[in-house]
Design a protein around this motif. Structure first.
Motif, short mmCIF file in Angstrom:
data_model
loop_
_atom_site.label_atom_id
_atom_site.label_comp_id
_atom_site.label_asym_id
_atom_site.label_seq_id
_atom_site.Cartn_x
_atom_site.Cartn_y
_atom_site.Cartn_z
N ALA A 250 0.88 -1.18 0.00
CA ALA A 250 0.00 0.00 0.00
C ALA A 250 0.91 1.23 0.00
CB ALA A 250 -0.90 -0.03 1.24
N PRO A 251 0.40 2.38 -0.42
CA PRO A 251 1.29 3.55 -0.53
C PRO A 251 1.94 3.92 0.81
CG PRO A 251 -1.03 4.16 -0.87
CD PRO A 251 -0.96 2.68 -0.86
N GLU A 252 3.25 4.09 0.76
CA GLU A 252 4.06 4.36 1.97
C GLU A 252 3.49 5.49 2.82
OE1 GLU A 252 7.63 5.63 -0.28
OE2 GLU A 252 7.34 7.59 0.66
N ASN A 253 3.65 5.33 4.13
CA ASN A 253 3.30 6.40 5.07
C ASN A 253 1.86 6.89 4.98
OD1 ASN A 253 5.72 6.66 6.57
ND2 ASN A 253 6.68 7.88 4.97
N THR A 254 0.95 6.01 4.55
CA THR A 254 -0.49 6.37 4.57
C THR A 254 -1.19 5.47 5.58
OG1 THR A 254 -1.10 4.77 2.87
CG2 THR A 254 -0.50 6.99 2.11
N LEU A 255 -2.41 5.86 5.95
CA LEU A 255 -3.16 5.01 6.89
C LEU A 255 -3.38 3.62 6.29
CD1 LEU A 255 -5.78 7.50 8.40
CD2 LEU A 255 -3.59 6.77 9.36
N ALA A 256 -3.52 3.55 4.96
CA ALA A 256 -3.69 2.24 4.30
C ALA A 256 -2.48 1.35 4.55
CB ALA A 256 -3.92 2.43 2.81
N SER A 257 -1.28 1.92 4.47
CA SER A 257 -0.08 1.08 4.66
C SER A 257 0.09 0.69 6.14
CB SER A 257 1.17 1.75 4.11
OG SER A 257 1.58 2.80 4.93
N PHE A 258 -0.36 1.55 7.05
CA PHE A 258 -0.27 1.18 8.47
C PHE A 258 -1.33 0.13 8.82
CE2 PHE A 258 1.34 5.71 8.43
CZ PHE A 258 2.67 5.32 8.36
N LYS A 259 -2.52 0.27 8.20
CA LYS A 259 -3.57 -0.75 8.42
C LYS A 259 -3.08 -2.11 7.94
CE LYS A 259 -7.64 2.10 8.07
NZ LYS A 259 -8.38 2.83 7.08
N LYS A 260 -2.45 -2.12 6.76
CA LYS A 260 -1.92 -3.39 6.22
C LYS A 260 -0.89 -3.98 7.17
CE LYS A 260 -2.88 -4.67 1.75
NZ LYS A 260 -4.31 -4.69 1.79
N ALA A 261 -0.03 -3.13 7.69
CA ALA A 261 1.00 -3.63 8.62
C ALA A 261 0.34 -4.26 9.84
CB ALA A 261 1.93 -2.48 9.03
N GLY B 200 -2.00 8.36 -2.96
CA GLY B 200 -2.16 6.92 -3.17
C GLY B 200 -2.10 6.49 -4.62
N SER B 201 -2.57 7.36 -5.54
CA SER B 201 -2.65 6.97 -6.96
C SER B 201 -1.31 6.61 -7.57
CB SER B 201 -3.26 8.09 -7.79
OG SER B 201 -4.61 8.21 -7.48
N TRP B 202 -0.25 7.29 -7.12
CA TRP B 202 1.08 6.99 -7.69
C TRP B 202 1.42 5.52 -7.48
CZ3 TRP B 202 5.25 4.91 -5.08
CH2 TRP B 202 5.13 4.86 -3.69
N PHE B 203 0.87 4.94 -6.41
CA PHE B 203 1.17 3.55 -6.07
C PHE B 203 0.22 2.61 -6.83
CE2 PHE B 203 0.69 -0.26 -3.48
CZ PHE B 203 2.01 -0.58 -3.19
N SER B 204 -1.08 2.93 -6.75
CA SER B 204 -2.09 2.15 -7.47
C SER B 204 -3.40 2.92 -7.45
CB SER B 204 -2.26 0.78 -6.78
OG SER B 204 -3.55 0.27 -7.01
N GLU B 205 -4.16 2.81 -8.53
CA GLU B 205 -5.46 3.48 -8.60
C GLU B 205 -6.36 3.06 -7.44
OE1 GLU B 205 -6.81 6.04 -10.02
OE2 GLU B 205 -4.81 6.34 -10.85
N ARG B 206 -6.14 1.84 -6.98
CA ARG B 206 -6.93 1.32 -5.85
C ARG B 206 -6.87 2.23 -4.64
NH1 ARG B 206 -5.14 -4.12 -3.46
NH2 ARG B 206 -6.58 -3.74 -1.74
N TYR B 207 -5.76 2.96 -4.53
CA TYR B 207 -5.57 3.79 -3.35
C TYR B 207 -5.75 5.27 -3.65
CZ TYR B 207 -3.87 -0.41 -1.09
OH TYR B 207 -3.79 -1.66 -0.56
N SER B 208 -6.42 5.59 -4.75
CA SER B 208 -6.56 7.01 -5.09
C SER B 208 -7.36 7.72 -3.99
CB SER B 208 -7.19 7.18 -6.47
OG SER B 208 -8.58 7.12 -6.35
N GLY B 209 -6.89 8.91 -3.65
CA GLY B 209 -7.57 9.69 -2.61
C GLY B 209 -7.04 9.42 -1.21
#
Ligand code: G3P
Ligand code: MG
Length: 236
Positions: free
Chosen positions: A13-24, A76-85
């Motif tokens: 998931a895109p680095e240093n975002t809540l999505a990447s911390f949730k994944k961790a 998030g988009s730079w990583f994947s469209e899934r994480y846009s916004g």
């Protein structure tokens, strides 16, 4: 050996975002690393670079935007469209998400010469949230570490080696009462690990994304690695 989720589970998931911390957290990481800067309105925000180009495709430096503006950006988009916004979170957002579920290594990307009073802001936030023992403070900016130590005699400090010589680093680490020497996989050696251990310091190594390399580092006694794949610990 400890596995520290580098910028969260940043391979997934895109680095240093809540999505990447949730994944961790989903991957049961016991420790998470993140990088902080300061926004225009003096909030601590979680981002690696000093500008927005790479993760949000916008001009200008981080400190020229407010925390509210940073939160609304698309990092998030730079990583994947899934994480846009997916926005740039504040450090408080991350503390709220992680709670007591994992240790956090807060890396100050620059001290007060770049971000006025960043050390004091971090100190006050940790105190307010009673997080001092759960957080390791690190920085390549060693002056910032000394500022932090002056504020808090019991803070846990990780010394990021950077280009400092090892002999000077060990002297400064003793003065700082640092907990760990944090250095890159290309800098570390068995000799450095044993020297650090003799002096009572842990050794944490970044960024290790291959299991063979993790095994090699474990063999020479490294205490922890920063990895974009925190789930690697399951195969270890
Ligand atoms: O703290 C370990 C590591 O994060 C340091 O390098 O550039 O990924 O922040 P960097
Ligand atoms: Mg970092």
């Amino acid at each position: 050996m400890e596995f520290i989720a580098h910028r969260g589970a940043s391979a997934h998931a895109p680095e240093n975002t809540l999505a990447s911390f949730k994944k961790a957290l989903q991957m049961k990481a016991r420790s998470i690393e993140l990088d902080i800067a300061e926004s225009r309105d003096g909030r601590l925000v979680v981002i690696h670079d000093d500008n927005l180009k790479r993760v949000a495709g916008l001009p200008g430096r981080v400190e020229t935007y407010t925390a509210a503006q940073l939160k609304k950006m698309d990092a998030g988009s730079w990583f994947s469209e899934r994480y846009s916004g997916e926005g740039i979170p504040t450090l408080e957002d991350v503390f709220e998400l992680v709670g007591k579920k994992a240790e956090i290594n807060v890396e100050m990307k620059g001290g007060c010469r770049i971000y006025p009073k960043i050390e004091e802001k971090l100190y006050r936030l940790l105190k307010r949230r009673a997080l001092k023992s759960q957080v390791l403070i690190s920085s390549f900016d060693h002056e910032a570490l000394f500022h932090f130590r002056a504020l808090d005699s019991r803070a846990r400090i990780g010394y990021l080696l950077g280009r400092t010589s090892l002999s000077r680093a060990f002297e400064e680490m003793a003065d700082l009462k640092a907990e760990s020497l944090n250095l890159s996989a290309s800098q570390v050696s068995a000799q450095i690990v044993s020297q650090a251990h003799r002096k009572g310091f842990k050794v944490l190594v970044y960024t290790v994304n291959k299991i063979e390399e993790a095994r090699r580092l474990d063999k020479i006694g490294v205490d922890g690695i920063f990895s974009n794949f925190p789930e690697m610990k399951n195969d270890f």
